[in-house]
Design an enzyme around this catalytic site. Structure first.
Site, mmCIF file in Angstrom:
data_model
loop_
_atom_site.group_PDB
_atom_site.id
_atom_site.type_symbol
_atom_site.label_atom_id
_atom_site.label_comp_id
_atom_site.label_asym_id
_atom_site.label_seq_id
_atom_site.Cartn_x
_atom_site.Cartn_y
_atom_site.Cartn_z
ATOM 1 N N ASP A 16 6.170 1.022 7.362
ATOM 2 C CA ASP A 16 4.880 0.364 7.542
ATOM 3 C C ASP A 16 3.792 1.404 7.350
ATOM 4 O O ASP A 16 4.045 2.606 7.403
ATOM 5 C CB ASP A 16 4.773 -0.266 8.941
ATOM 6 C CG ASP A 16 3.751 -1.400 8.994
ATOM 7 O OD1 ASP A 16 4.169 -2.578 8.944
ATOM 8 O OD2 ASP A 16 2.536 -1.103 9.066
ATOM 9 N N ASN B 186 -3.463 -8.886 -0.779
ATOM 10 C CA ASN B 186 -2.029 -8.605 -0.789
ATOM 11 C C ASN B 186 -1.554 -8.026 -2.113
ATOM 12 O O ASN B 186 -0.581 -7.266 -2.140
ATOM 13 C CB ASN B 186 -1.246 -9.859 -0.402
ATOM 14 C CG ASN B 186 -1.305 -10.090 1.099
ATOM 15 O OD1 ASN B 186 -1.818 -9.263 1.843
ATOM 16 N ND2 ASN B 186 -0.788 -11.220 1.558
ATOM 17 N N HIS C 66 5.825 -21.499 -4.698
ATOM 18 C CA HIS C 66 5.841 -21.580 -3.241
ATOM 19 C C HIS C 66 4.422 -21.885 -2.796
ATOM 20 O O HIS C 66 3.686 -21.032 -2.369
ATOM 21 C CB HIS C 66 6.304 -20.244 -2.669
ATOM 22 C CG HIS C 66 6.414 -20.235 -1.175
ATOM 23 N ND1 HIS C 66 7.157 -21.151 -0.483
ATOM 24 C CD2 HIS C 66 5.893 -19.400 -0.250
ATOM 25 C CE1 HIS C 66 7.078 -20.869 0.820
ATOM 26 N NE2 HIS C 66 6.310 -19.824 0.979
HETATM 27 N N1 APR Z 1 2.089 -0.544 3.494
HETATM 28 C C1 APR Z 1 3.006 -0.849 4.421
HETATM 29 N N2 APR Z 1 2.836 -1.825 5.338
HETATM 30 C C2 APR Z 1 1.689 -2.504 5.297
HETATM 31 C C3 APR Z 1 0.678 -2.251 4.357
HETATM 32 C C4 APR Z 1 0.911 -1.216 3.421
HETATM 33 N N3 APR Z 1 0.019 -0.903 2.491
HETATM 34 N N4 APR Z 1 -0.344 -3.096 4.597
HETATM 35 C C5 APR Z 1 0.011 -3.859 5.625
HETATM 36 N N5 APR Z 1 1.240 -3.513 6.074
HETATM 37 C C6 APR Z 1 1.999 -4.037 7.196
HETATM 38 C C7 APR Z 1 1.136 -4.315 8.412
HETATM 39 O O1 APR Z 1 0.791 -3.123 9.095
HETATM 40 C C8 APR Z 1 2.024 -5.242 9.227
HETATM 41 O O2 APR Z 1 2.801 -4.535 10.161
HETATM 42 O O3 APR Z 1 2.569 -5.289 6.903
HETATM 43 C C9 APR Z 1 2.929 -5.884 8.157
HETATM 44 C C10 APR Z 1 2.762 -7.391 8.069
HETATM 45 O O4 APR Z 1 3.220 -7.940 9.255
HETATM 46 P P1 APR Z 1 2.575 -9.227 9.950
HETATM 47 O O5 APR Z 1 1.096 -9.078 9.973
HETATM 48 O O6 APR Z 1 3.328 -9.463 11.208
HETATM 49 O O7 APR Z 1 2.858 -10.405 8.895
HETATM 50 P P2 APR Z 1 4.220 -11.235 8.736
HETATM 51 O O8 APR Z 1 4.163 -12.435 9.585
HETATM 52 O O9 APR Z 1 5.374 -10.315 8.852
HETATM 53 O O10 APR Z 1 4.078 -11.729 7.230
HETATM 54 C C11 APR Z 1 4.166 -10.807 6.162
HETATM 55 O O11 APR Z 1 5.217 -12.362 4.682
HETATM 56 O O12 APR Z 1 5.682 -14.623 4.871
HETATM 57 C C12 APR Z 1 4.800 -13.667 4.346
HETATM 58 O O13 APR Z 1 2.684 -14.817 4.300
HETATM 59 C C13 APR Z 1 3.413 -13.793 4.924
HETATM 60 O O14 APR Z 1 2.395 -12.348 3.350
HETATM 61 C C14 APR Z 1 2.867 -12.440 4.671
HETATM 62 C C15 APR Z 1 4.079 -11.533 4.831
#
Ligand code: APR
Length: 308
Positions: free
Chosen positions: A34, A96, A176
């Protein structure tokens, strides 16, 4: 035999739950990545400390450093922003895309032979970003959507008919998004098409609920989007690949003429094995189904064009 290694990028809800499933199945060692410092390390440690109780020997670590992901067999991309209430998948596009591009570039450099599974939304457009950023062949860039959409359809079919989910089968094709194409003709209860068991009104209602399945969960949660079913679905794809199972799963695939579609990621039935995509199973659609598929593909194309 060497252990399998899976990198899961994004230690949020979907990523951490996917890592948990893979580790607890003893399928592979897992590296959780992350951008937030401490988050993947903390969740990785927590998952590792569950291992003695659960009883598996998968190693789980968390990191912010892609060097630790080197030599992964599969990389699951979940990093990104989750959808908030009132936010469409499309609103997430630009944000994203930037995230997926950067993480895939880094991951592909360290694991040039990996199979990439994209989970981040808007899914089909993010698959395009991943294909470009990785430079991988289409066989090794797949999107997780159809398994989830089909699982939702199966849940609703089982509930409606009062039968076991295990005896349900459902096929959802297309992008999707709201234009996804649940194929009721091929959705069955122990081989019996649901169109034989339910009125056309009820079938349509279940199809609509399936297409809105993500939004239904978002509306309830209010502060995030679905993750148990998405993680279970991503796990099923990882399992099919690492164990070379030749599972037939609906996945987003970069089509090269199949279903009359070219140079576009759209959900289709795919055979998954150790090398990733082994083959697209092409079926003849009725005129109405093909028209719905084409509408869905056009919606994906529109997003991809916006990405430039
Ligand atoms: N590099 C690594 N991790 C990242 C980055 C990055 N550049 N940017 C964001 N993140 C991490 C965030 O810090 C967070 O921990 O991605 C994670 C996303 O987790 P959540 O916010 O809990 O989202 P989540 O519910 O897991 O969904 C993630 O999956 O189903 C899809 O639509 C949903 O696009 C979303 C993705």
């Amino acid at each position: 035999m060497a252990r399998n290694k899976v990198t899961v990028i994004g230690a949020g809800n979907v990523g951490a739950t996917t890592a948990q499933r893979i580790a607890e199945a003893g399928l592979a060692d897992v590296v959780l990545v992350d951008i937030v410092e401490g988050l993947p390390q903390g969740k990785g440690l927590d998952l590792a400390e569950a291992a003695p109780v659960v009883g598996h020997d998968s190693r789980v670590i968390g990191t912010n450093d892609y060097a630790e992901t080197a030599g992964s067999d599969v990389v699951v991309v979940t990093s990104g922003l989750a959808r908030q209430p009132g936010m469409s998948r499309d609103d997430l596009l630009a944000k994203n895309a930037g995230i997926v591009r950067s993480v895939v570039l880094a991951a592909a450099q360290h694991s040039p032979d990996a199979v990439l599974i994209v989970v981040t939304n808007p899914l089909d457009a993010m698959c395009h970003v991943a294909l470009q950023a990785s430079g991988f062949p289409r066989e090794r860039v797949l999107g997780m959507a159809g398994v989830l959409d089909s699982a939702r359809f199966r849940t609703f079919i089982a509930e409606e008919l009062g039968v076991s989910v295990e005896d349900t089968n459902a096929f959802v094709l297309g992008g999707h998004g709201d234009t996804m194409v649940p194929l009721s003709r091929y959705s069955t209860v122990s081989g019996i098409p649901i169109t034989e068991l339910l009125s056309s009104d009820r079938v349509r209602a279940l199809e609509e609920r399936t297409a809105n399945g993500g939004a239904e969960v978002v509306a309830l949660l209010k502060t995030g989007s679905a993750f148990y079913a998405p993680a279970a679905s991503a796990f099923e794809m990882v399992d099919a690949i690492l164990r070379d199972r030749k599972r037939v799963l609906p996945c987003a695939v970069y089509l090269q003429g199949e279903f009359h579609t070219r140079d576009l990621f759209v959900g289709v039935p795919a055979i998954l094995g150790r090398r990733g995509l082994e083959r697209v199973l092409e079926i003849e659609l009725t005129a109405d189904e093909q028209a719905a598929f084409d509408r869905s593909a056009a919606a994906v194309r529109e997003l991809v064009d916006k990405l430039g």
